[in-house]
Motif scaffolding. Structure first.
Motif, mmCIF file in Angstrom:
data_model
loop_
_atom_site.group_PDB
_atom_site.id
_atom_site.type_symbol
_atom_site.label_atom_id
_atom_site.label_comp_id
_atom_site.label_asym_id
_atom_site.label_seq_id
_atom_site.Cartn_x
_atom_site.Cartn_y
_atom_site.Cartn_z
ATOM 1 N N THR A 97 17.772 -23.829 -5.246
ATOM 2 C CA THR A 97 17.584 -22.470 -5.735
ATOM 3 C C THR A 97 16.976 -22.500 -7.127
ATOM 4 O OG1 THR A 97 19.479 -21.686 -4.443
ATOM 5 C CG2 THR A 97 18.734 -20.294 -6.266
ATOM 6 N N PHE A 98 15.984 -21.643 -7.337
ATOM 7 C CA PHE A 98 15.302 -21.547 -8.631
ATOM 8 C C PHE A 98 15.464 -20.132 -9.154
ATOM 9 C CE2 PHE A 98 13.458 -25.052 -6.361
ATOM 10 C CZ PHE A 98 13.193 -26.006 -7.328
ATOM 11 N N GLU A 99 16.034 -20.033 -10.357
ATOM 12 C CA GLU A 99 16.378 -18.748 -10.946
ATOM 13 C C GLU A 99 15.236 -18.206 -11.799
ATOM 14 O OE1 GLU A 99 19.091 -17.153 -10.303
ATOM 15 O OE2 GLU A 99 20.287 -18.697 -9.299
ATOM 16 N N LEU A 149 19.323 -28.003 -12.535
ATOM 17 C CA LEU A 149 19.083 -26.575 -12.733
ATOM 18 C C LEU A 149 17.671 -26.259 -12.282
ATOM 19 C CD1 LEU A 149 20.570 -26.260 -16.338
ATOM 20 C CD2 LEU A 149 21.686 -25.525 -14.234
ATOM 21 N N GLY A 150 17.511 -25.120 -11.617
ATOM 22 C CA GLY A 150 16.204 -24.724 -11.125
ATOM 23 C C GLY A 150 15.738 -23.435 -11.776
ATOM 24 N N PHE A 151 14.458 -23.391 -12.184
ATOM 25 C CA PHE A 151 13.896 -22.217 -12.839
ATOM 26 C C PHE A 151 12.523 -21.929 -12.253
ATOM 27 C CE2 PHE A 151 16.418 -24.663 -15.876
ATOM 28 C CZ PHE A 151 17.399 -23.746 -16.198
ATOM 29 N N THR A 152 12.090 -20.679 -12.339
ATOM 30 C CA THR A 152 10.780 -20.297 -11.842
ATOM 31 C C THR A 152 10.187 -19.208 -12.723
ATOM 32 O OG1 THR A 152 9.559 -19.402 -9.944
ATOM 33 C CG2 THR A 152 11.805 -18.601 -10.269
ATOM 34 N N THR A 168 14.172 -20.088 -2.992
ATOM 35 C CA THR A 168 14.785 -21.295 -2.456
ATOM 36 C C THR A 168 13.670 -22.191 -1.942
ATOM 37 O OG1 THR A 168 16.809 -20.117 -1.824
ATOM 38 C CG2 THR A 168 16.408 -22.253 -0.787
ATOM 39 N N VAL A 169 13.517 -23.335 -2.592
ATOM 40 C CA VAL A 169 12.431 -24.258 -2.267
ATOM 41 C C VAL A 169 13.025 -25.625 -2.001
ATOM 42 C CG1 VAL A 169 10.276 -25.279 -3.070
ATOM 43 C CG2 VAL A 169 10.883 -22.965 -3.782
#
Length: 295
Positions: free
Chosen positions: A48-50, A33-36, A43-44
């Motif tokens: 994908t970072f949500e 899971l990606g978070f920011t 998108t890094v």
């Protein structure tokens, strides 16, 4: 990516920067899971970072040497990304967290700052606070074996060597009724004696709980019906959900020898004398033949 590219270093040297943090969480079941903390999706590195989880991070300090560094990351429990049931089920315990520094104007410019694991998690009022421990935290934990009468192996692992895919050890069933909090009636296990799966493990193969594993507290038969009990704190299965279940082991030498015929691989010390034997005085009539003090 580790370190700073020339372009990213040049951006960091500017008086005005466009930076944010991203976190890549890898759970023990392999889910990522990606978070920011930025206000839009990024998108890094192909991931994908949500932003909707509202992640934010406390101050981070890095120490020289072998000191254990920690940081806190805080966010909201959102229904589509992070749910409290997953945290309660332990899916995030010990998860790996990679922290990235990213130029949100040009996401090709980023650097991995640190890799941590999730330690303690606190939940309150729809929010969670997760403690991120540095990798050196694993060096601060006791290691080695504890000498005790019970086995310290996990049923079916390389030290135990019991084949858990054997139909005598592994069963399959379907939930047909809910009998209360953490209790349900199942079919498909009628050939097993009551208590065979007590202290075992149940893995859900369909329904909302698919992919999760719970500890089995009790396996009983009443009126010809099979009932299983798990912790009342575990999420409730739905009628029709299918599962596989592994027989239980109470870690005693008797169960290892009689239930699994695996006494040669028992990883405990069943004949270890207790304090009463260790501290008693020598007296006439005692037998000193080198035999076991505990049967």
């Amino acid at each position: 990516m580790t370190g700073y590219s020339e372009e990213f270093a040049a951006h960091l040297a500017q008086d005005c920067t466009t930076l944010c943090h991203c976190w890549l969480v890898t759970r023990r079941d392999g889910t990522t899971l990606g978070f920011t903390d930025h206000d839009r999706k990024l998108t890094v590195g192909g991931r994908t970072f949500e932003p909707q989880s509202g992640f934010s991070q406390s101050e981070v300090r890095t120490s020289l040497g072998m000191a254990v560094d920690t940081a806190d990351v805080e966010g909201a429990l959102s229904s589509d990304v992070l749910v409290e049931a997953d945290i309660l089920a332990g899916l995030y315990d010990g998860a790996k967290v990679e922290t990235f520094l990213v130029n949100w104007m040009d996401t090709s410019q980023f650097a991995r700052m640190r890799t941590s694991t999730i330690g303690r998690i606190e939940r309150r009022d729809g929010q969670f606070v997760a403690e991120l421990e540095s990798l050196t935290a694993s060096l601060d934990k006791p290691n080695g074996r504890v000498l005790r009468r019970q086995c310290d192996a996990q049923l079916g692992d390389g030290r135990c060597k019991v084949v858990t895919d054997d139909p005598a050890v592994k069963g399959e069933g379907v939930v047909v009724a809910i009998a209360g909090a953490g209790k349900f009636e199942a079919i498909g296990l009628g050939d097993y004696t009551p208590g065979w799966f007590s202290l075992g493990e149940i893995s859900w193969t369909s329904g909302p709980l698919a992919g999760r594993c719970f500890a089995v507290l009790d396996h009983a038969v009443r009126g010809g019906k099979v009932f299983l009990a798990v912790s009342a704190a575990d999420p409730q299965p739905e009628v029709g959900a299918t599962f596989t279940i592994i027989a239980g082991c109470d870690k005693s030498f008797k169960s290892c020898r009689e239930k699994y015929s695996n006494g040669l691989n028992f990883r405990g010390f069943p004949h270890l004398p207790g304090n009463d034997a260790a501290y008693r005085y020598v007296a006439d009539g005692m037998v000193f033949d080198g035999g076991a003090l505990v049967e």
